[in-house]
Design a protein around this motif. Structure first.
Motif, PDB file in Angstrom:
ATOM      1  N   SER A   1      49.800  53.971   1.488  1.00 33.76           N
ATOM      2  CA  SER A   1      48.702  54.646   1.165  1.00 33.76           C
ATOM      3  C   SER A   1      48.056  54.012   2.612  1.00 33.76           C
ATOM      4  N   PHE A   2      47.341  54.926   2.312  1.00 29.59           N
ATOM      5  CA  PHE A   2      46.452  54.899   3.881  1.00 29.59           C
ATOM      6  C   PHE A   2      45.169  53.263   3.739  1.00 29.59           C
ATOM      7  N   ALA A   3      45.536  52.927   2.555  1.00 32.26           N
ATOM      8  CA  ALA A   3      44.546  52.100   2.112  1.00 32.26           C
ATOM      9  C   ALA A   3      45.318  51.248   2.888  1.00 32.26           C
ATOM     10  N   ASP A   4      46.681  50.547   3.147  1.00 31.45           N
ATOM     11  CA  ASP A   4      46.694  49.988   4.127  1.00 31.45           C
ATOM     12  C   ASP A   4      46.413  49.504   5.072  1.00 31.45           C
ATOM     13  N   LEU A   5      46.065  50.781   5.968  1.00 30.14           N
ATOM     14  CA  LEU A   5      45.327  50.264   7.516  1.00 30.14           C
ATOM     15  C   LEU A   5      43.740  49.433   6.900  1.00 30.14           C
ATOM     16  N   GLY A   6      43.077  49.517   5.826  1.00 26.23           N
ATOM     17  CA  GLY A   6      42.066  48.755   5.466  1.00 26.23           C
ATOM     18  C   GLY A   6      42.088  47.509   5.098  1.00 26.23           C
ATOM     19  N   GLN A   7      43.270  47.417   4.643  1.00 26.31           N
ATOM     20  CA  GLN A   7      43.852  45.622   4.034  1.00 26.31           C
ATOM     21  C   GLN A   7      43.822  45.305   5.321  1.00 26.31           C
ATOM     22  N   THR A   8      44.586  45.747   5.972  1.00 27.52           N
ATOM     23  CA  THR A   8      44.749  45.357   7.829  1.00 27.52           C
ATOM     24  C   THR A   8      43.761  44.674   8.672  1.00 27.52           C
ATOM     25  N   ILE A   9      42.934  45.542   8.279  1.00 30.39           N
ATOM     26  CA  ILE A   9      41.712  45.318   8.953  1.00 30.39           C
ATOM     27  C   ILE A   9      41.136  44.445   8.996  1.00 30.39           C
ATOM     28  N   ALA A  10      40.715  44.400   7.602  1.00 27.61           N
ATOM     29  CA  ALA A  10      39.860  43.495   6.729  1.00 27.61           C
ATOM     30  C   ALA A  10      40.888  42.326   6.776  1.00 27.61           C
ATOM     31  N   GLU A  11      42.043  42.153   6.602  1.00 29.38           N
ATOM     32  CA  GLU A  11      42.754  40.864   7.018  1.00 29.38           C
ATOM     33  C   GLU A  11      42.570  40.211   8.576  1.00 29.38           C
ATOM     34  N   TYR A  12      42.554  41.395   9.388  1.00 28.67           N
ATOM     35  CA  TYR A  12      42.287  40.335  10.900  1.00 28.67           C
ATOM     36  C   TYR A  12      41.124  40.356  11.558  1.00 28.67           C
ATOM     37  N   LEU A  13      40.364  40.631  10.377  1.00 29.81           N
ATOM     38  CA  LEU A  13      39.026  40.517  10.789  1.00 29.81           C
ATOM     39  C   LEU A  13      38.331  38.959   9.903  1.00 29.81           C
ATOM     40  N   ASP A  14      39.663  39.080   9.081  1.00 31.25           N
ATOM     41  CA  ASP A  14      39.092  37.373   8.052  1.00 31.25           C
ATOM     42  C   ASP A  14      37.855  38.490   7.002  1.00 31.25           C
ATOM     43  N   VAL A  15      37.870  39.094   6.738  1.00 29.81           N
ATOM     44  CA  VAL A  15      37.322  39.576   5.510  1.00 29.81           C
ATOM     45  C   VAL A  15      37.566  39.633   4.426  1.00 29.81           C
ATOM     46  N   LYS A  16      37.206  38.948   3.677  1.00 26.89           N
ATOM     47  CA  LYS A  16      37.387  39.033   1.978  1.00 26.89           C
ATOM     48  C   LYS A  16      36.667  40.493   1.393  1.00 26.89           C
ATOM     49  N   THR A  17      37.770  40.676   0.885  1.00 22.96           N
ATOM     50  CA  THR A  17      38.181  42.021   0.056  1.00 22.96           C
ATOM     51  C   THR A  17      38.122  41.908  -1.365  1.00 22.96           C
ATOM     52  N   LYS A  18      37.455  42.590  -2.277  1.00 21.29           N
ATOM     53  CA  LYS A  18      37.015  43.143  -3.673  1.00 21.29           C
ATOM     54  C   LYS A  18      38.548  44.223  -3.876  1.00 21.29           C
ATOM     55  N   ASN A  19      38.849  44.719  -3.104  1.00 25.06           N
ATOM     56  CA  ASN A  19      39.482  46.579  -3.147  1.00 25.06           C
ATOM     57  C   ASN A  19      40.841  45.457  -3.437  1.00 25.06           C
ATOM     58  N   THR A  20      41.873  46.286  -4.615  1.00 24.48           N
ATOM     59  CA  THR A  20      42.905  45.441  -4.645  1.00 24.48           C
ATOM     60  C   THR A  20      44.529  47.263  -4.089  1.00 24.48           C
ATOM     61  N   THR A  21      43.828  48.440  -3.431  1.00 26.00           N
ATOM     62  CA  THR A  21      44.522  49.110  -2.536  1.00 26.00           C
ATOM     63  C   THR A  21      44.261  49.363  -1.622  1.00 26.00           C
ATOM     64  N   GLY A  22      45.554  49.542  -1.739  1.00 31.32           N
ATOM     65  CA  GLY A  22      47.041  48.459   0.048  1.00 31.32           C
ATOM     66  C   GLY A  22      47.174  47.690  -0.163  1.00 31.32           C
ATOM     67  N   GLU A  23      47.685  47.157   0.684  1.00 34.99           N
ATOM     68  CA  GLU A  23      48.689  46.445   0.993  1.00 34.99           C
ATOM     69  C   GLU A  23      48.645  46.273   2.771  1.00 34.99           C
ATOM     70  N   SER A  24      48.170  44.863   3.320  1.00 36.82           N
ATOM     71  CA  SER A  24      48.408  44.693   3.733  1.00 36.82           C
ATOM     72  C   SER A  24      49.624  44.622   5.153  1.00 36.82           C
ATOM     73  N   PHE A  25      49.339  44.787   6.284  1.00 36.31           N
ATOM     74  CA  PHE A  25      51.001  44.803   7.355  1.00 36.31           C
ATOM     75  C   PHE A  25      50.202  44.188   8.504  1.00 36.31           C
ATOM     76  N   TYR A  26      49.380  43.651   8.148  1.00 35.73           N
ATOM     77  CA  TYR A  26      49.011  42.216   9.069  1.00 35.73           C
ATOM     78  C   TYR A  26      49.887  41.202   9.461  1.00 35.73           C
ATOM     79  N   PRO A  27      50.548  41.015   8.468  1.00 37.66           N
ATOM     80  CA  PRO A  27      51.832  39.776   8.488  1.00 37.66           C
ATOM     81  C   PRO A  27      52.747  39.991   9.265  1.00 37.66           C
ATOM     82  N   LEU A  28      53.229  41.606   9.671  1.00 37.78           N
ATOM     83  CA  LEU A  28      54.662  42.273  10.257  1.00 37.78           C
ATOM     84  C   LEU A  28      54.130  41.555  11.861  1.00 37.78           C
TER      85      LEU A  28
END
Length: 166
Positions: A137-164
């Motif tokens: 999903s394109f939402a993966d990018l949003g989740q990655t940016i949120a994790e990178y900025l240390d922002v908690k999100t209620k959105n459950t769509t998408g999977e962060s690729f930041y750990p990679l």
């Protein structure tokens, strides 16, 4: 991101696309070059947050008008300007380049032409040469940016690729 108190700067038509929701400040632009100029300006003015950019020409001028030569020239011009952006990045910054949809100027239609879009991620402190694969999903990018900025999100769509890439 804005709800967490961080600035979200919309460059190009980002403010219009999101009806201003979540955008702290808008820097409109009339074309790709002006968009890059606005990005460089925002990079000087903001220390943390998101600069969210829509470069207009790829979509409006060339993709939807079936102009592959113009599209190619716009990509070459962007490539020339990209080094200016990279040179302004701080060691802790992350640069993501993607698109919101495919708009192939060589297809017979002037509509959006594909679901898959390129995704390039760069940062001095990020792991290099990582194949992010085909994202779900394109939402993966949003989740990655949120994790990178240390922002908690209620959105459950998408999977962060930041750990990679961390």
């Amino acid at each position: 991101i804005s709800a967490a108190g961080l600035p979200v700067i919309g460059v190009g038509k980002i403010y219009d696309i999101f009806a201003g929701k979540g955008i702290s400040r808008s820097l409109p632009s009339k074309n790709n070059d002006e968009g890059i100029n606005q990005v460089l300006r925002a990079m000087e003015e903001e220390e943390r947050g998101l600069i969210f950019v829509n470069l207009l020409d790829f979509d409006q001028q060339y993709g939807h008008r079936n102009d592959p030569q113009g599209y190619a020239q716009a990509l070459e011009q962007f490539d020339r300007r990209l080094q200016e952006v990279i040179d302004k990045l701080r060691s802790e910054d992350m640069l993501c380049i993607s698109a919101d949809h495919g708009c192939d100027p060589t297809t017979p239609s002037t509509d959006h032409s594909r679901e898959y879009v390129p995704l390039l991620v760069y940062g001095e402190k990020l792991r290099q040469n990582v194949n992010l694969g085909t994202r779900q999903s394109f939402a993966d990018l949003g989740q990655t940016i949120a994790e990178y900025l240390d922002v908690k999100t209620k959105n459950t769509t998408g999977e962060s690729f930041y750990p990679l890439i961390r």
